[in-house]
Motif scaffolding. Structure first.
Motif, PDB file in Angstrom:
ATOM      1  N   HIS A 114      -7.521   8.238  -0.980  1.00 42.96           N
ATOM      2  CA  HIS A 114      -6.470   9.126  -0.177  1.00 42.96           C
ATOM      3  C   HIS A 114      -6.181   8.654   1.220  1.00 42.96           C
ATOM      4  CE1 HIS A 114      -6.465  11.250  -3.887  1.00 42.96           C
ATOM      5  NE2 HIS A 114      -7.484  11.956  -3.816  1.00 42.96           N
ATOM      6  N   ASP A 154      -4.072   4.027  -5.056  1.00 48.13           N
ATOM      7  CA  ASP A 154      -5.081   5.292  -4.775  1.00 48.13           C
ATOM      8  C   ASP A 154      -5.668   5.811  -5.913  1.00 48.13           C
ATOM      9  OD1 ASP A 154      -6.413   7.192  -3.426  1.00 48.13           O
ATOM     10  OD2 ASP A 154      -4.407   8.393  -2.770  1.00 48.13           O
ATOM     11  N   THR A 208      -8.396  -1.399  -5.320  1.00 45.20           N
ATOM     12  CA  THR A 208      -8.438   0.035  -4.772  1.00 45.20           C
ATOM     13  C   THR A 208      -9.807  -0.007  -3.937  1.00 45.20           C
ATOM     14  OG1 THR A 208      -8.751   2.172  -5.279  1.00 45.20           O
ATOM     15  CG2 THR A 208     -10.212   0.913  -6.541  1.00 45.20           C
ATOM     16  N   THR A 229       0.790  -1.277  -0.046  1.00 41.59           N
ATOM     17  CA  THR A 229       0.045  -0.068  -0.036  1.00 41.59           C
ATOM     18  C   THR A 229       0.982   1.446  -0.113  1.00 41.59           C
ATOM     19  OG1 THR A 229      -0.206   0.489   2.345  1.00 41.59           O
ATOM     20  CG2 THR A 229      -1.587  -1.380   1.459  1.00 41.59           C
TER      21      THR A 229
END
Length: 354
Positions: A130, A126, A156, A102
């Motif tokens: 966010h 992302d 995502t 990540t």
């Protein structure tokens, strides 16, 4: 168990929800999200019940992953937050946990391992949430030298799948553009996307809240059944004259001669302290309102209009009649939060305990 308060976990409802979601998202693999002790439902009850339905499970962090691995030795287990240091990455490899990449330091730790000692990975990009995820530039750099296994999934997380179709479509477009560029399998759909946006289902879907019968939408999805029902029994009943008040702060006072029942459940059992007077429970096939503040171990309800009510009577605090959806909405709370904050103090069982 002597205190007559517990959560009944309806395994049949759980399995029906999972099968319905799998059919609704036909063509996608089903990643059942069981983080936070299976959303407060007890991982040890939930995971075995889903073992022949789920294509995989998702947890938040490695400690949860190891707990689940002890329950299910073979199922794919995705660690959504990834690892926090190199030692944890090694534990993930040793116990066959799939880890999310990540951010750049997780990528660095992953690439520092010998090729034959790297766990399976999902890579998060992302696209607009966010919180976590690589940028497009970071993802391109990672994929440039074919450093990812063929079974890698690009994923995502939608920020507004329940309320903003335009942003959801934008996030989906960003994901699919990158997934197609790098020839990776993809995953995006959380519970609201599973229910509302079939074009987001892709290779894997990741329902959590809806799996347990929670509705992430403004309405209740009729095909989903509540998995948890919380019950207790009336502890005692007392009569109050007009003007007498109940509970801490004297926030509710009788406007008529009233019968007040005390229930042995409170915020230490996961029933939120912020619950408003007038919130309903289910007793003798009708609703009764909560009155006064919720205490740590007790709450009080007005049974004036239920003359048959007596000590020992069964009360549904939430479940089939007083749904968690209704409880949360009436009190401007999140059903997700209520589920996740249920403490171990409240016994859970797939058997009837009362």
């Amino acid at each position: 168990m002597t205190r007559p308060t517990f959560a009944y976990i309806d395994i049949e409802a759980l399995r029906a929800n999972a099968l319905w979601l799998k059919q609704h998202c036909l063509g996608s693999k089903l990643m059942c999200v069981v983080k936070a002790d299976a959303y407060g439902h007890d991982l040890k009850l939930i995971a075995p019940a889903l073992s022949n339905i789920a294509d995989g499970f998702a947890v938040a962090h490695c400690t949860e992953g190891l707990e689940l691995r002890a329950i299910n030795p073979t199922a794919p287990i995705l660690v959504l937050e990834g690892t926090f240091d190199a030692a944890e990455l090694n534990a993930a490899y040793q116990h066959d946990l799939t880890v999310a990449l990540t951010n750049t330091w997780q990528v660095r730790d992953y690439l520092a391992r010998p090729l034959d000692q790297r766990p399976t990975v999902w890579v998060k990009v992302d696209t607009g949430m966010h919180r976590l995820g690589l940028s497009e530039t970071e993802l391109n750099a990672l994929c440039r030298d074919n450093r990812l296994p063929q079974d890698t999934v690009l994923f995502t997380h939608f920020s507004d799948a329940d309320t903003d179709a335009e942003k959801t479509a934008l996030q989906l477009a960003r994901l699919t553009r990158l997934g197609e560029r790098h020839k990776l399998m993809m995953s995006a759909a959380n519970s609201p996307a599973c229910l509302m946006h079939p074009n987001t289902h892709l290779d894997w879907v990741r329902p959590g809240y809806s799996l347990y019968g929670g509705s992430p939408l403004a309405h209740i999805e009729d095909n989903l059944r509540p998995v948890m029902s919380v019950y207790t029994r009336i502890h005692s009943i007392r009569s109050l004259p007009v003007g007498e008040c109940v509970g801490y702060g004297s926030t509710w006072c009788a406007e008529r001669a009233s019968k007040i029942a005390t229930l042995p459940i409170g915020y230490a059992d996961g029933y939120p302290r912020s619950i408003k007077s007038g919130t309903k429970v289910w007793l003798h096939n009708q609703f009764a309102p909560v009155v006064g503040r919720v205490s740590m171990d007790l709450l009080t309800i007005d049974v004036t209009d239920i003359p048959a009510a007596k000590a020992g009577d069964l009360v549904e605090v939430w479940g089939q009649h007083m749904t968690l959806h209704a409880l949360a909405n009436h009190n401007e709370l999140s059903g997700y939060e209520i589920m996740a904050r249920i403490p171990k103090r409240l016994p859970r069982s797939s058997d009837w305990l009362l």
